[in-house]
Enzyme design. Structure first.
Site, mmCIF file in Angstrom:
data_model
loop_
_atom_site.group_PDB
_atom_site.id
_atom_site.type_symbol
_atom_site.label_atom_id
_atom_site.label_comp_id
_atom_site.label_asym_id
_atom_site.label_seq_id
_atom_site.Cartn_x
_atom_site.Cartn_y
_atom_site.Cartn_z
ATOM 1 N N TYR A 37 -13.456 19.768 -13.732
ATOM 2 C CA TYR A 37 -14.085 18.454 -13.902
ATOM 3 C C TYR A 37 -15.223 18.271 -12.879
ATOM 4 C CZ TYR A 37 -14.171 13.292 -13.960
ATOM 5 O OH TYR A 37 -14.538 11.980 -14.035
ATOM 6 N N ARG A 82 0.826 -1.206 0.000
ATOM 7 C CA ARG A 82 0.000 0.000 0.000
ATOM 8 C C ARG A 82 0.865 1.264 0.000
ATOM 9 N NH1 ARG A 82 -3.032 -0.255 4.961
ATOM 10 N NH2 ARG A 82 -1.444 1.128 5.792
ATOM 11 N N ASP A 87 -5.613 20.678 -12.611
ATOM 12 C CA ASP A 87 -5.927 19.392 -13.229
ATOM 13 C C ASP A 87 -5.378 19.489 -14.654
ATOM 14 O OD1 ASP A 87 -7.094 17.284 -14.653
ATOM 15 O OD2 ASP A 87 -8.888 17.277 -13.397
ATOM 16 N N LYS A 106 -6.644 8.458 -18.855
ATOM 17 C CA LYS A 106 -6.815 9.030 -20.186
ATOM 18 C C LYS A 106 -5.592 8.705 -21.062
ATOM 19 C CE LYS A 106 -10.666 10.436 -18.435
ATOM 20 N NZ LYS A 106 -10.909 11.683 -17.747
#
Ligand SMILES: *Cc1c(COP(=O)(O)O)cnc(C)c1O
Length: 403
Positions: free
Chosen positions: A110, A57, A187, A212
């Site tokens: 977004y 993790r 972003d 993306k």
């Protein structure tokens, strides 16, 4: 080796063949537990400054290879991988805000990132104020003594308005009571580390939906936060407290995507612009929203600050086409899938209906649709658009005749 260019970083970043029996790629290290040969080794691994892996993790060879490559590519001090782009946004937003803070958020960010500010940060006692994308240096008058974060995105999600990122960043920091406490986060999913050089513009944090162009094949969810030296440790600590991480398999595919991102992006960028120009010349289209088009209101800013454009833009259909006709257009497209996300090898269309805007609604002439241009043949895409526009027009003519 400090002058490596982006294409070389994408080809060589994060690789360590000697550590992997000579294999070119870092293999998938699927696992949770990491074993130690002795208590002494375990204690040494847990010392501050140790780069040993202690628990998946917190980091494994796949996360480190991906993070180091993205950080080097964008010029940040470090990067933190997350399980999605939205997780990258929410982690960075929560890491950098506390109860009693005031934050300024571009109205065009977004949608789910905006919703996180309104539905989570506000509940935690953060005051959220939206600003228009053309705010420019007037941001100075919106900065309060407790303003700690400015969250921007350019061009805007779905509506593609540009923001003068350097002007907003500099003016906000100059107006802050303590410039070190006010952080600017962008972003940069559309700009990508290749086309917008975040850290050269005084921005502190860059967030990407790795889903993306980085992944590039529509088969993985991934996010990454890149930050400067002053901010990265703070966000990393917070991510570890939150338990935020990405899966080794997904990180492997993310790094594989990065290997070819340069060529895909440059090619898709050109094709995107070609389709945008073709659409702009069509009588059915009122306007194309693409900052790389000279006719776009954001073109000058884009040209000054960006070195390329993503293959993602929007069109406004002419106002004479009603919902049924524009639905027909979308449904008639053969190569453009109707679906969220973008940045893969395939073309997509997505309606921009009901955008969440508080201060700067886009006010299109007709229905607004977002296009993502993939790697299909350009003539095939144009033929497809042509026949679908024809279907739309025929339906609207038929409707007129029936009236
Ligand atoms: C898609 C997207 C995100 C979210 O990424 P996911 O991986 O889908 O969570 C964030 N910002 C922008 C600009 C996006 O387009």
């Amino acid at each position: 080796m400090t002058t490596r260019k982006p294409d070389t970083i994408m080809a060589h970043g994060g690789r360590d063949p000697n550590a992997h029996h000579g294999f070119v790629n870092v293999p998938v290290h699927r696992g949770s537990t990491i074993l130690f040969p002795s208590v002494a080794a375990w204690r040494a691994a847990k010392q501050p400054g140790s780069d040993a892996y202690v628990y998946t993790r917190i980091g494994n060879p796949n996360s480190r290879a991906f993070e180091q490559t993205v950080a080097a590519l964008e010029g940040g001090a470090g990067a933190i991988a997350t399980c999605s782009g939205l997780a990258a946004l929410s982690t960075a937003l929560s890491a950098l805000t506390s109860a009693g803070d005031h934050i300024l958020v571009a109205d065009t960010v977004y949608g789910p990132g905006r919703a996180y500010c309104e539905k989570v940060l506000m509940r935690m006692g953060v005051e959220v104020e939206f600003i228009a994308p053309d705010v420019g240096t007037a941001i100075a008058s919106r900065v309060k003594p407790n303003t700690t974060l400015v969250y921007l995105e350019a061009p805007g999600s779905h509506s593609f308005e540009m923001i003068d990122l350097p002007a907003v960043t500099n003016a906000a920091k100059a107006a802050a009571a303590d410039p070190g406490r006010l952080r600017v986060m962008v972003d940069n999913t559309w700009g990508t580390p290749l086309f917008f050089r975040t850290f050269e513009h005084g921005i502190d944090v860059s967030v990407h939906a790795g889903t993306k162009y980085m992944v590039g094949h529509s088969d993985v969810m991934l996010g990454v936060i890149v930050a400067n030296a002053a901010t990265e440790p703070e966000i990393r600590r917070f991510a570890h407290l939150q338990g935020v991480c990405a899966s080794p398999d997904d990180l492997f595919l993310g790094l594989r995507g990065l290997r070819t991102m340069g060529v895909r992006l440059r090619e898709q960028s050109q094709r995107g612009l070609a389709i945008a120009e073709w659409l702009a010349a069509r009588p059915e289209v009122a306007r194309v929203r693409h900052p790389a088009l000279p006719s776009d209101p954001g073109h000058a800013i884009w040209k000054r600050d960006f070195t390329g454009a993503a293959s993602l833009f929007a069109i406004e259909l002419d106002g004479r086409y009603n919902l049924a006709a524009t639905d027909r257009f979308i449904d008639s497209l053969q190569y453009f899938g109707l679906g969220a996300s973008w940045g893969g090898f395939e073309s997509l269309v997505y309606p921009g209906d009901d955008l969440p805007r508080a201060v700067a609604p886009p006010q299109p002439a007709g229905r607004m649709l977002r296009f993502h241009i993939g790697l299909e043949d350009l003539d095939d895409l144009k033929d497809d658009l042509n026949q679908a526009l024809g279907q739309m027009h025929a339906l609207s003519q038929g409707a007129d005749a029936a009236e």
